[in-house]
Design a protein around this motif. Structure first.
Motif, PDB file in Angstrom:
ATOM      1  N   PHE A 146       0.841  -1.192   0.000  1.00  0.00           N
ATOM      2  CA  PHE A 146       0.000   0.000   0.000  1.00  0.00           C
ATOM      3  C   PHE A 146       0.879   1.246   0.000  1.00  0.00           C
ATOM      4  N   ASN A 147       0.410   2.287  -0.679  1.00  0.00           N
ATOM      5  CA  ASN A 147       1.063   3.584  -0.597  1.00  0.00           C
ATOM      6  C   ASN A 147       0.446   4.304   0.599  1.00  0.00           C
ATOM      7  N   PRO A 148       1.211   4.497   1.692  1.00  0.00           N
ATOM      8  CA  PRO A 148       0.644   5.093   2.893  1.00  0.00           C
ATOM      9  C   PRO A 148       0.000   6.468   2.669  1.00  0.00           C
ATOM     10  N   ARG A 149       0.406   7.159   1.627  1.00  0.00           N
ATOM     11  CA  ARG A 149      -0.166   8.479   1.352  1.00  0.00           C
ATOM     12  C   ARG A 149      -1.567   8.386   0.750  1.00  0.00           C
ATOM     13  N   LEU A 150      -1.938   7.194   0.266  1.00  0.00           N
ATOM     14  CA  LEU A 150      -3.197   7.044  -0.460  1.00  0.00           C
ATOM     15  C   LEU A 150      -4.190   6.098   0.204  1.00  0.00           C
ATOM     16  N   VAL A 151      -4.048   5.893   1.516  1.00  0.00           N
ATOM     17  CA  VAL A 151      -4.970   4.985   2.196  1.00  0.00           C
ATOM     18  C   VAL A 151      -5.515   5.611   3.480  1.00  0.00           C
ATOM     19  N   ALA A 152      -6.646   5.078   3.905  1.00  0.00           N
ATOM     20  CA  ALA A 152      -7.205   5.348   5.229  1.00  0.00           C
ATOM     21  C   ALA A 152      -7.181   4.021   5.972  1.00  0.00           C
ATOM     22  N   VAL A 153      -6.977   4.077   7.292  1.00  0.00           N
ATOM     23  CA  VAL A 153      -6.824   2.850   8.070  1.00  0.00           C
ATOM     24  C   VAL A 153      -7.806   2.829   9.244  1.00  0.00           C
ATOM     25  N   GLU A 154      -8.532   1.700   9.344  1.00  0.00           N
ATOM     26  CA  GLU A 154      -9.332   1.411  10.525  1.00  0.00           C
ATOM     27  C   GLU A 154      -8.534   0.401  11.326  1.00  0.00           C
ATOM     28  N   TYR A 155      -8.228   0.739  12.555  1.00  0.00           N
ATOM     29  CA  TYR A 155      -7.369  -0.087  13.406  1.00  0.00           C
ATOM     30  C   TYR A 155      -8.195  -0.594  14.583  1.00  0.00           C
ATOM     31  N   ASN A 156      -8.432  -1.890  14.602  1.00  0.00           N
ATOM     32  CA  ASN A 156      -9.240  -2.514  15.653  1.00  0.00           C
ATOM     33  C   ASN A 156     -10.588  -1.820  15.833  1.00  0.00           C
ATOM     34  N   GLY A 157     -11.227  -1.510  14.709  1.00  0.00           N
ATOM     35  CA  GLY A 157     -12.583  -0.974  14.738  1.00  0.00           C
ATOM     36  C   GLY A 157     -12.708   0.529  14.793  1.00  0.00           C
ATOM     37  N   GLU A 158     -11.591   1.252  14.843  1.00  0.00           N
ATOM     38  CA  GLU A 158     -11.645   2.710  14.905  1.00  0.00           C
ATOM     39  C   GLU A 158     -10.740   3.318  13.831  1.00  0.00           C
ATOM     40  N   ILE A 159     -11.235   4.389  13.209  1.00  0.00           N
ATOM     41  CA  ILE A 159     -10.411   5.113  12.239  1.00  0.00           C
ATOM     42  C   ILE A 159      -9.197   5.666  12.973  1.00  0.00           C
ATOM     43  N   LEU A 160      -8.020   5.381  12.435  1.00  0.00           N
ATOM     44  CA  LEU A 160      -6.784   5.855  13.058  1.00  0.00           C
ATOM     45  C   LEU A 160      -6.271   7.047  12.273  1.00  0.00           C
ATOM     46  N   HIS A 161      -6.235   8.203  12.926  1.00  0.00           N
ATOM     47  CA  HIS A 161      -5.763   9.413  12.258  1.00  0.00           C
ATOM     48  C   HIS A 161      -4.283   9.281  11.926  1.00  0.00           C
ATOM     49  N   ARG A 162      -3.932   9.814  10.789  1.00  0.00           N
ATOM     50  CA  ARG A 162      -2.574   9.709  10.244  1.00  0.00           C
ATOM     51  C   ARG A 162      -1.496  10.173  11.231  1.00  0.00           C
ATOM     52  N   GLN A 163      -1.808  11.133  12.057  1.00  0.00           N
ATOM     53  CA  GLN A 163      -0.811  11.658  12.999  1.00  0.00           C
ATOM     54  C   GLN A 163      -0.348  10.599  14.005  1.00  0.00           C
TER      55      GLN A 163
END
Length: 70
Positions: A31-48
């Motif tokens: 994956f290109n980290p600049r072009l994805v959104a991530v849900e981590y264990n059921g919650e959206i994880l903000h890029r920061q």
């Protein structure tokens, strides 16, 4: 003892090294980290928070690729 753990990414089982950072994992999975959104264990994880997030055994990630267009 192995440093390898099992996690779920988009519903599929994957192995990686214990304490792998999220950006490193995304790159390992292609994956290109600049072009994805991530849900981590059921919650959206903000890029920061990505760089400080280390995957743990049993973590569940949903990775969505952002597509642009007109």
């Amino acid at each position: 003892m192995s440093n390898e753990i099992t996690i779920q990414v988009n519903g599929e089982t994957h192995s990686c090294l214990f304490q792998t950072s999220l950006p490193d994992l995304l790159q390992e999975l292609g994956f290109n980290p600049r072009l994805v959104a991530v849900e981590y264990n059921g919650e959206i994880l903000h890029r920061q928070f990505w760089a400080q997030t280390k995957v743990q055994p049993g973590d569940r990630l949903e990775v969505v690729t952002i597509v642009g267009g007109g």
